[in-house]
Write a protein that holds these residues in place. Structure first.
Motif, PDB file in Angstrom:
ATOM      1  N   TRP A  53       0.763  -1.045   0.065  1.00 54.48           N
ATOM      2  CA  TRP A  53      -0.088  -0.231  -0.127  1.00 54.48           C
ATOM      3  C   TRP A  53       0.803   1.252   0.040  1.00 54.48           C
ATOM      4  O   TRP A  53       0.683   2.330  -0.864  1.00 54.48           O
ATOM      5  N   PRO A  54       1.849   1.485   0.995  1.00 61.37           N
ATOM      6  CA  PRO A  54       2.676   2.502   0.757  1.00 61.37           C
ATOM      7  C   PRO A  54       3.373   2.971  -0.325  1.00 61.37           C
ATOM      8  O   PRO A  54       3.551   3.790  -0.974  1.00 61.37           O
ATOM      9  N   PHE A  55       3.914   1.638  -0.961  1.00 59.14           N
ATOM     10  CA  PHE A  55       4.532   1.826  -2.434  1.00 59.14           C
ATOM     11  C   PHE A  55       3.662   2.260  -3.333  1.00 59.14           C
ATOM     12  O   PHE A  55       4.179   3.250  -4.188  1.00 59.14           O
ATOM     13  N   MET A  56       2.632   1.875  -3.434  1.00 58.71           N
ATOM     14  CA  MET A  56       1.708   2.172  -4.374  1.00 58.71           C
ATOM     15  C   MET A  56       1.315   3.742  -4.410  1.00 58.71           C
ATOM     16  O   MET A  56       1.040   4.484  -5.588  1.00 58.71           O
ATOM     17  N   LEU A  57       1.378   4.044  -2.991  1.00 58.30           N
ATOM     18  CA  LEU A  57       0.899   5.608  -2.974  1.00 58.30           C
ATOM     19  C   LEU A  57       2.143   6.426  -2.956  1.00 58.30           C
ATOM     20  O   LEU A  57       1.942   7.748  -2.772  1.00 58.30           O
ATOM     21  N   GLY A  58       3.382   5.845  -2.882  1.00 62.23           N
ATOM     22  CA  GLY A  58       4.495   6.758  -2.714  1.00 62.23           C
ATOM     23  C   GLY A  58       4.766   7.302  -1.478  1.00 62.23           C
ATOM     24  O   GLY A  58       5.165   8.394  -1.258  1.00 62.23           O
ATOM     25  N   ALA A  59       4.306   6.791  -0.520  1.00 58.68           N
ATOM     26  CA  ALA A  59       4.242   7.322   1.036  1.00 58.68           C
ATOM     27  C   ALA A  59       5.426   6.638   2.084  1.00 58.68           C
ATOM     28  O   ALA A  59       5.907   5.822   1.869  1.00 58.68           O
ATOM     29  N   GLU A  60       5.678   7.801   2.765  1.00 65.52           N
ATOM     30  CA  GLU A  60       6.706   7.346   3.686  1.00 65.52           C
ATOM     31  C   GLU A  60       6.124   6.760   4.694  1.00 65.52           C
ATOM     32  O   GLU A  60       4.983   6.476   5.213  1.00 65.52           O
ATOM     33  N   THR A  61       6.826   5.773   5.517  1.00 61.98           N
ATOM     34  CA  THR A  61       6.356   4.689   6.212  1.00 61.98           C
ATOM     35  C   THR A  61       7.161   4.452   7.794  1.00 61.98           C
ATOM     36  O   THR A  61       6.885   3.779   8.582  1.00 61.98           O
ATOM     37  N   THR A  62       8.087   5.497   7.971  1.00 65.61           N
ATOM     38  CA  THR A  62       8.698   5.687   9.200  1.00 65.61           C
ATOM     39  C   THR A  62       7.898   5.814  10.296  1.00 65.61           C
ATOM     40  O   THR A  62       6.995   6.581  10.498  1.00 65.61           O
ATOM     41  N   ASP A  63       8.098   4.765  11.258  1.00 65.45           N
ATOM     42  CA  ASP A  63       7.319   4.741  12.591  1.00 65.45           C
ATOM     43  C   ASP A  63       8.105   5.505  13.691  1.00 65.45           C
ATOM     44  O   ASP A  63       8.998   5.129  14.191  1.00 65.45           O
ATOM     45  N   VAL A  64       7.698   6.717  14.038  1.00 62.43           N
ATOM     46  CA  VAL A  64       8.638   7.544  14.657  1.00 62.43           C
ATOM     47  C   VAL A  64       8.446   6.945  16.264  1.00 62.43           C
ATOM     48  O   VAL A  64       9.410   7.539  17.028  1.00 62.43           O
ATOM     49  N   TYR A  65       7.684   6.140  16.611  1.00 60.80           N
ATOM     50  CA  TYR A  65       7.710   5.450  18.069  1.00 60.80           C
ATOM     51  C   TYR A  65       8.369   4.286  18.132  1.00 60.80           C
ATOM     52  O   TYR A  65       8.259   3.414  18.919  1.00 60.80           O
ATOM     53  N   GLU A  66       8.989   3.726  16.954  1.00 54.98           N
ATOM     54  CA  GLU A  66       9.966   2.765  16.948  1.00 54.98           C
ATOM     55  C   GLU A  66      11.254   3.048  17.649  1.00 54.98           C
ATOM     56  O   GLU A  66      12.005   3.767  16.991  1.00 54.98           O
ATOM     57  N   GLU A  67      11.382   2.699  18.677  1.00 52.88           N
ATOM     58  CA  GLU A  67      12.613   2.991  19.523  1.00 52.88           C
ATOM     59  C   GLU A  67      14.003   2.568  18.851  1.00 52.88           C
ATOM     60  O   GLU A  67      14.218   1.407  18.126  1.00 52.88           O
ATOM     61  N   GLY A  68      15.020   3.406  19.135  1.00 51.72           N
ATOM     62  CA  GLY A  68      16.309   3.120  18.722  1.00 51.72           C
ATOM     63  C   GLY A  68      16.798   3.311  17.203  1.00 51.72           C
ATOM     64  O   GLY A  68      17.959   2.960  16.862  1.00 51.72           O
ATOM     65  N   THR A  69      15.972   3.678  16.511  1.00 50.12           N
ATOM     66  CA  THR A  69      16.206   4.124  15.054  1.00 50.12           C
ATOM     67  C   THR A  69      16.554   5.465  14.860  1.00 50.12           C
ATOM     68  O   THR A  69      15.815   6.369  15.268  1.00 50.12           O
ATOM     69  N   GLU A  70      17.694   5.693  14.260  1.00 51.07           N
ATOM     70  CA  GLU A  70      18.133   7.379  14.179  1.00 51.07           C
ATOM     71  C   GLU A  70      17.002   8.071  13.193  1.00 51.07           C
ATOM     72  O   GLU A  70      16.927   9.259  13.580  1.00 51.07           O
ATOM     73  N   ILE A  71      16.462   7.647  12.408  1.00 49.75           N
ATOM     74  CA  ILE A  71      15.777   8.028  11.280  1.00 49.75           C
ATOM     75  C   ILE A  71      14.329   8.437  12.046  1.00 49.75           C
ATOM     76  O   ILE A  71      13.853   9.681  11.935  1.00 49.75           O
ATOM     77  N   ALA A  72      13.880   7.486  12.833  1.00 50.18           N
ATOM     78  CA  ALA A  72      12.768   7.765  13.761  1.00 50.18           C
ATOM     79  C   ALA A  72      12.810   8.674  14.740  1.00 50.18           C
ATOM     80  O   ALA A  72      11.914   9.601  14.858  1.00 50.18           O
ATOM     81  N   ASN A  73      13.984   8.676  15.453  1.00 49.81           N
ATOM     82  CA  ASN A  73      14.344   9.676  16.584  1.00 49.81           C
ATOM     83  C   ASN A  73      14.295  11.232  15.699  1.00 49.81           C
ATOM     84  O   ASN A  73      14.016  12.140  16.293  1.00 49.81           O
ATOM     85  N   SER A  74      14.672  11.287  14.475  1.00 46.91           N
ATOM     86  CA  SER A  74      14.877  12.631  13.840  1.00 46.91           C
ATOM     87  C   SER A  74      13.727  13.106  13.563  1.00 46.91           C
ATOM     88  O   SER A  74      13.290  14.214  13.440  1.00 46.91           O
ATOM     89  N   LYS A  75      12.707  12.392  13.140  1.00 46.34           N
ATOM     90  CA  LYS A  75      11.375  12.611  12.653  1.00 46.34           C
ATOM     91  C   LYS A  75      10.146  12.777  13.661  1.00 46.34           C
ATOM     92  O   LYS A  75       9.283  13.403  13.515  1.00 46.34           O
ATOM     93  N   LYS A  76      10.505  12.186  14.883  1.00 51.24           N
ATOM     94  CA  LYS A  76       9.566  12.260  15.976  1.00 51.24           C
ATOM     95  C   LYS A  76       9.238  13.596  16.393  1.00 51.24           C
ATOM     96  O   LYS A  76       7.911  13.951  16.518  1.00 51.24           O
ATOM     97  N   PRO A  77       9.979  14.542  16.425  1.00 51.45           N
ATOM     98  CA  PRO A  77       9.638  16.016  16.741  1.00 51.45           C
ATOM     99  C   PRO A  77       8.863  16.541  16.002  1.00 51.45           C
ATOM    100  O   PRO A  77       7.549  17.333  16.222  1.00 51.45           O
ATOM    101  N   GLN A  78       8.905  16.400  14.931  1.00 48.61           N
ATOM    102  CA  GLN A  78       8.209  17.263  13.538  1.00 48.61           C
ATOM    103  C   GLN A  78       6.644  16.375  13.613  1.00 48.61           C
ATOM    104  O   GLN A  78       5.769  17.051  13.593  1.00 48.61           O
ATOM    105  N   TYR A  79       6.664  15.154  13.533  1.00 50.72           N
ATOM    106  CA  TYR A  79       5.409  14.312  13.725  1.00 50.72           C
ATOM    107  C   TYR A  79       4.593  14.519  15.166  1.00 50.72           C
ATOM    108  O   TYR A  79       3.542  15.072  14.927  1.00 50.72           O
TER     109      TYR A  79
END
Length: 382
Positions: A53-79
């Motif tokens: 589903w996300p691929f067909m829509l070209g959607a971002e899939t990062t779970d900002v509440y997934e602990e320990g991932t750098e990309i999640a931590n960087s996007k959490k404040p914005q979300y």
């Protein structure tokens, strides 16, 4: 007994083939082939949908509440910032959250359901973004978001809903409800093409309440998620809606009506327009002797091939009404690199106040919920 075993083996083989093909298309980034597969066959499992589903829509899939991932931590404040922004429909969202998720979370504890509601509220509010992008909440958007959340999780649900509110659901998320109502009018030319007798019967009733097919408003604005009983049923319909032109919910709506045609035309006379309107408002989407969700999806795809959006607005039913379409966008969605897009240059927001929009929603949507120049998409039916 042997026939049943043989049918199960055939179904199992087809599902395995669908999974194999979907994985192949995902690996090579073939969004067009994946869309065709999803629409016609369905994606058979939530684990596959979570990637497709996300691929067909070209959607971002990062779970900002997934602990320990750098990309999640960087996007959490914005979300967190987006999901906490106030907007004009804050009170409506809070009320809808309290009523949400009952049907799809049978067997859950109240604590589990409340935690999921918090996630759902974040997904919805982050997609609305305080109305700063011209996106407005409507009653029923949370129904769409709940299916995305339950199937794919919070990160993917937010990414997908952001795409949908600016494309597939764009006429529903504008500042007035007018564009959604005008888009809904396209159901009748579709019905005329699919079943002229049923169309003529409905029009012969001369019932003012049926001038616009308000009975289908909930189907269209919630992608039928308010009207089916299980997440699995919703997910199969979401397969075809996410994969297809944004008008596809109307194509499915037509086949819901066609599936009930014998009952409609035998039960009522031409002098019972008010009773027909009441019947259609309460019409079950599924039932004995009716198409199941897979059949609805496949028949809608067939109707789309016969009568694509580019033909709807030029149909005889739309004569004298084309000016109404000036407020709409989704009938004119186009493909870009295999994905659907809306041209915001067609963004006519109307002059109605937000207060009037809310009153219209209360009357039209609330009552119902409780009771083209787009390119033709070629589907492989094998």
């Amino acid at each position: 007994m042997k026939k049943h075993r043989s049918r199960r083996r055939d179904d199992g083989a087809k599902k395995n083939e669908t999974v194999r093909l979907a994985n192949e298309y995902l690996v090579r980034g073939d969004v067009v082939s994946l869309r065709k597969l999803a629409a016609v066959r369905g994606l058979v499992s939530h684990s596959l949908r979570k990637r497709a589903w996300p691929f067909m829509l070209g959607a971002e899939t990062t779970d900002v509440y997934e602990e320990g991932t750098e990309i999640a931590n960087s996007k959490k404040p914005q979300y967190q910032s987006m999901s906490s922004m106030s907007h004009k429909d804050d009170a409506v969202v809070r009320a809808d959250m309290e009523r949400s998720l009952w049907k799809f979370t049978k067997g859950w504890s109240e604590e589990e359901r409340n935690e999921e509601r918090k996630r759902l509220a974040r997904v919805v509010n982050a997609s609305v973004r305080g109305n700063e992008t011209g996106v407005f909440y409507y009653q029923g958007l949370h129904d769409v978001a709940s299916v995305l959340l339950l199937v794919c999780g919070e990160g993917a649900a937010h990414g997908m809903l952001e795409k949908l509110v600016s494309c597939h659901l764009r006429d529903c998320t504008r500042a007035t409800i007018d564009p959604a109502i005008q888009t809904l009018r396209l159901l009748y030319p579709l019905l005329e093409h699919a079943d002229r007798d049923l169309y003529n019967f409905i029009k012969s009733l001369n019932e003012p309440a049926l001038d616009v097919p308000y009975f289908a408003l909930s189907w269209y604005m919630t992608w039928f998620s308010h009207d089916v009983e299980t997440v699995e049923q919703s997910a199969r319909l979401f397969d075809v809606f996410i994969a297809s032109h944004p008008l596809m919910p109307l194509y499915v709506a037509v086949h819901v009506l066609v599936g009930a045609r014998d009952d409609i035309m035998s039960r009522f006379s031409q002098h019972e327009g008010d009773l027909v309107y009441s019947y259609l408002n309460k019409l079950p989407i599924l039932g004995p002797g009716r198409p199941d969700v897979d059949q609805l999806a496949q028949r809608a795809v067939g109707l789309y091939r016969e009568f694509p959006p580019s033909r709807i607005t030029s149909s005889s039913v739309m004569k004298g009404k084309r000016q109404m379409m000036a407020t709409c966008s989704i009938p004119f969605a186009t493909l870009r690199q295999g994905r659907w897009y809306i041209d915001e240059r067609r963004d006519h927001r109307g002059t109605e106040s937000h207060t009037l929009r809310s009153k219209l929603q209360t009357i039209a949507i609330g009552a119902i919920l409780t009771g083209i120049a787009g390119a033709a998409m070629l589907f492989n039916t094998n």
